[in-house]
Design a protein around this motif. Sequence first.
Motif, mmCIF file in Angstrom:
data_model
loop_
_atom_site.group_PDB
_atom_site.id
_atom_site.type_symbol
_atom_site.label_atom_id
_atom_site.label_comp_id
_atom_site.label_asym_id
_atom_site.label_seq_id
_atom_site.Cartn_x
_atom_site.Cartn_y
_atom_site.Cartn_z
ATOM 1 N N ASP A 81 5.443 -1.095 4.383
ATOM 2 C CA ASP A 81 6.131 0.150 4.071
ATOM 3 C C ASP A 81 5.513 0.880 2.888
ATOM 4 O O ASP A 81 5.264 2.081 2.946
ATOM 5 N N SER A 82 5.239 0.150 1.817
ATOM 6 C CA SER A 82 4.775 0.793 0.588
ATOM 7 C C SER A 82 3.291 1.132 0.588
ATOM 8 O O SER A 82 2.856 2.011 -0.164
ATOM 9 N N ARG A 83 2.490 0.473 1.411
ATOM 10 C CA ARG A 83 1.045 0.715 1.410
ATOM 11 C C ARG A 83 0.504 1.119 2.777
ATOM 12 O O ARG A 83 -0.041 2.206 2.933
ATOM 13 N N LEU A 84 0.655 0.219 3.755
ATOM 14 C CA LEU A 84 -0.010 0.439 5.041
ATOM 15 C C LEU A 84 0.499 1.691 5.752
ATOM 16 O O LEU A 84 -0.275 2.394 6.402
ATOM 17 N N SER A 85 1.771 1.981 5.648
ATOM 18 C CA SER A 85 2.318 3.169 6.312
ATOM 19 C C SER A 85 1.672 4.441 5.762
ATOM 20 O O SER A 85 1.442 5.401 6.503
ATOM 21 N N ILE A 86 1.362 4.435 4.464
ATOM 22 C CA ILE A 86 0.716 5.598 3.839
ATOM 23 C C ILE A 86 -0.738 5.705 4.283
ATOM 24 O O ILE A 86 -1.231 6.797 4.613
ATOM 25 N N LEU A 87 -1.430 4.576 4.323
ATOM 26 C CA LEU A 87 -2.831 4.593 4.762
ATOM 27 C C LEU A 87 -2.936 5.003 6.226
ATOM 28 O O LEU A 87 -3.847 5.747 6.613
ATOM 29 N N LYS A 88 -2.008 4.514 7.040
ATOM 30 C CA LYS A 88 -2.016 4.860 8.470
ATOM 31 C C LYS A 88 -1.827 6.362 8.675
ATOM 32 O O LYS A 88 -2.368 6.941 9.612
ATOM 33 N N LYS A 89 -1.108 6.971 7.775
ATOM 34 C CA LYS A 89 -0.829 8.401 7.884
ATOM 35 C C LYS A 89 -1.978 9.250 7.347
ATOM 36 O O LYS A 89 -2.098 10.428 7.696
ATOM 37 N N THR A 90 -2.819 8.660 6.532
ATOM 38 C CA THR A 90 -3.866 9.435 5.853
ATOM 39 C C THR A 90 -5.263 9.090 6.372
ATOM 40 O O THR A 90 -5.636 9.495 7.466
ATOM 41 N N TRP A 91 -6.015 8.290 5.629
ATOM 42 C CA TRP A 91 -7.434 8.132 5.963
ATOM 43 C C TRP A 91 -7.670 7.314 7.220
ATOM 44 O O TRP A 91 -8.740 7.429 7.839
ATOM 45 N N PHE A 92 -6.702 6.502 7.652
ATOM 46 C CA PHE A 92 -6.868 5.773 8.911
ATOM 47 C C PHE A 92 -7.084 6.725 10.086
ATOM 48 O O PHE A 92 -7.714 6.359 11.077
ATOM 49 N N TYR A 178 -7.633 3.893 -0.982
ATOM 50 C CA TYR A 178 -7.806 5.078 -0.142
ATOM 51 C C TYR A 178 -9.310 5.320 -0.005
ATOM 52 O O TYR A 178 -10.036 5.343 -1.004
ATOM 53 N N VAL A 179 -9.762 5.518 1.216
ATOM 54 C CA VAL A 179 -11.190 5.749 1.466
ATOM 55 C C VAL A 179 -11.412 7.221 1.791
ATOM 56 O O VAL A 179 -10.837 7.759 2.746
ATOM 57 N N MET A 290 -17.298 4.211 -6.278
ATOM 58 C CA MET A 290 -16.484 3.307 -5.458
ATOM 59 C C MET A 290 -15.450 2.633 -6.354
ATOM 60 O O MET A 290 -15.617 1.501 -6.798
ATOM 61 N N TYR A 291 -14.372 3.356 -6.607
ATOM 62 C CA TYR A 291 -13.334 2.845 -7.497
ATOM 63 C C TYR A 291 -12.410 1.892 -6.749
ATOM 64 O O TYR A 291 -12.211 2.000 -5.548
ATOM 65 N N ASN A 292 -11.828 0.944 -7.489
ATOM 66 C CA ASN A 292 -10.855 0.033 -6.908
ATOM 67 C C ASN A 292 -9.600 0.009 -7.769
ATOM 68 O O ASN A 292 -9.462 0.805 -8.700
ATOM 69 N N GLN A 293 -8.680 -0.896 -7.492
ATOM 70 C CA GLN A 293 -7.407 -0.917 -8.184
ATOM 71 C C GLN A 293 -7.527 -1.347 -9.641
ATOM 72 O O GLN A 293 -6.582 -1.202 -10.415
ATOM 73 N N ALA A 294 -8.689 -1.861 -10.022
ATOM 74 C CA ALA A 294 -8.861 -2.350 -11.389
ATOM 75 C C ALA A 294 -9.581 -1.344 -12.293
ATOM 76 O O ALA A 294 -9.729 -1.591 -13.488
ATOM 77 N N THR A 295 -10.030 -0.228 -11.749
ATOM 78 C CA THR A 295 -10.799 0.726 -12.536
ATOM 79 C C THR A 295 -9.915 1.881 -13.005
ATOM 80 O O THR A 295 -9.001 2.304 -12.309
ATOM 81 N N THR A 310 -14.046 5.758 -2.909
ATOM 82 C CA THR A 310 -12.794 5.019 -2.744
ATOM 83 C C THR A 310 -11.926 5.219 -3.974
ATOM 84 O O THR A 310 -12.434 5.408 -5.088
ATOM 85 N N VAL A 311 -10.621 5.163 -3.760
ATOM 86 C CA VAL A 311 -9.653 5.312 -4.840
ATOM 87 C C VAL A 311 -8.686 4.140 -4.772
ATOM 88 O O VAL A 311 -8.142 3.840 -3.699
ATOM 89 N N GLY A 312 -8.457 3.479 -5.898
ATOM 90 C CA GLY A 312 -7.563 2.333 -5.923
ATOM 91 C C GLY A 312 -6.220 2.672 -6.533
ATOM 92 O O GLY A 312 -6.061 3.682 -7.224
ATOM 93 N N PHE A 313 -5.248 1.813 -6.263
ATOM 94 C CA PHE A 313 -3.912 1.970 -6.825
ATOM 95 C C PHE A 313 -3.414 0.622 -7.300
ATOM 96 O O PHE A 313 -3.517 -0.375 -6.585
ATOM 97 N N SER A 314 -2.888 0.579 -8.508
ATOM 98 C CA SER A 314 -2.318 -0.641 -9.050
ATOM 99 C C SER A 314 -0.939 -0.342 -9.608
ATOM 100 O O SER A 314 -0.755 0.616 -10.363
#
Length: 356
Positions: A81-92, A178-179, A290-295, A310-314
């Motif tokens: 719900d909190s992650r995959l649903s958003i990715l499925k709606k966007t860059w997927f 997010y890619v 190529m950013y990730n959740q730690a940058t 890429t964009v990360g979220f933490s």
Amino acid sequence: MRLRDSLTECLYRGLCICFLLGGGAVVLLMVSYSHRDRGREYVPRNLPLRSINSQLIAARSSPDILSNVYISVKTTPKYYDSRLSILKKTWFQKVDKEKFTIVSDHFNESFVDLKLFEEEVIKEGFHLVTTKCQVEHHRKGLCCKSGVEYEQFYNYLERHKSDSQQVQWYCHFDDDIYVNVKELSNLLSKYDPSKPYYIGRYPRRFGFAVDSFRFGRLKNNYNVSRRIFWYSAGATYCVSLALMMKLEKYFNGVDKFQHTCAVSEYTDDLSVGAIINLVLGYNITHIDNMYNQATDLKKLSPEAVSKLVTVGFSSGKTVNMIDPQPRLFTSTEDPTRFLTYHCLLYKDTSWCNTEQ
């Protein structure tokens, strides 16, 4: 005298020709050796790794590089719900679903909402694989799921080995990434997939030191002599087909991947980096964007954010996210800011309310 002079001259010329031919052979051997080792670049010991701009080549002939890219995303039902649903709606929605796999954990069938979500994902044409790996964010569970991801990739190659246009890249991303597929396509178009490339963003400028215990295990199992290696953090990286074929013996399937992780005693992304860099001897091609959740993303300008691959979220103790303006959704609607970011990249998306 004339006969002796003639013989002397012939002998002298013969020696010159032999010398020249011998020298030419040496030159040819040197050129051959240089050409053979050109694609196998070792990381200097104890020296910082730089971006390798010399590896950039002309764009591939394909107008759409992503049609040659196999993408794998690792997730778990906890984040549907909190992650995959958003990715499925966007860059997927911007990738080739035939070359795209989502690997998740098995869950109790009594969770109706999760089951309905998976059915929805499959109905939309995505390839979703549920594993029987341990549901944990530790080495054993992560390496198990990564083994399934790699197995899916190699199975795809086997099923499509007679295709006229084979996949040329394998890219892995976690569910907190997010890619920007436009920038990913631009990035990969600069590299030749027939050469061994490991593309990502290393977290430490001076590499990752191998402690004595791990070094002993690696040396006993593989041909390892160096004590420092580089890897792409956040499980966000792309590997060329040429290098993926070299990795098959280490990572194709759960058993192989978990064995490699057990030897190195590293998690999945570190184990991949250790094999590529320490064992096979190939450099990581460092990409700043190529950013990730730690940058840290807070200091980037809007122009820089739009050019990220890429964009990360933490959402841990230190919340790390982009904050594109204007905000098109509330924090509850868009906790990762990925919805807003997607709308800034694709303003014609039907659900984007750009008038706010």
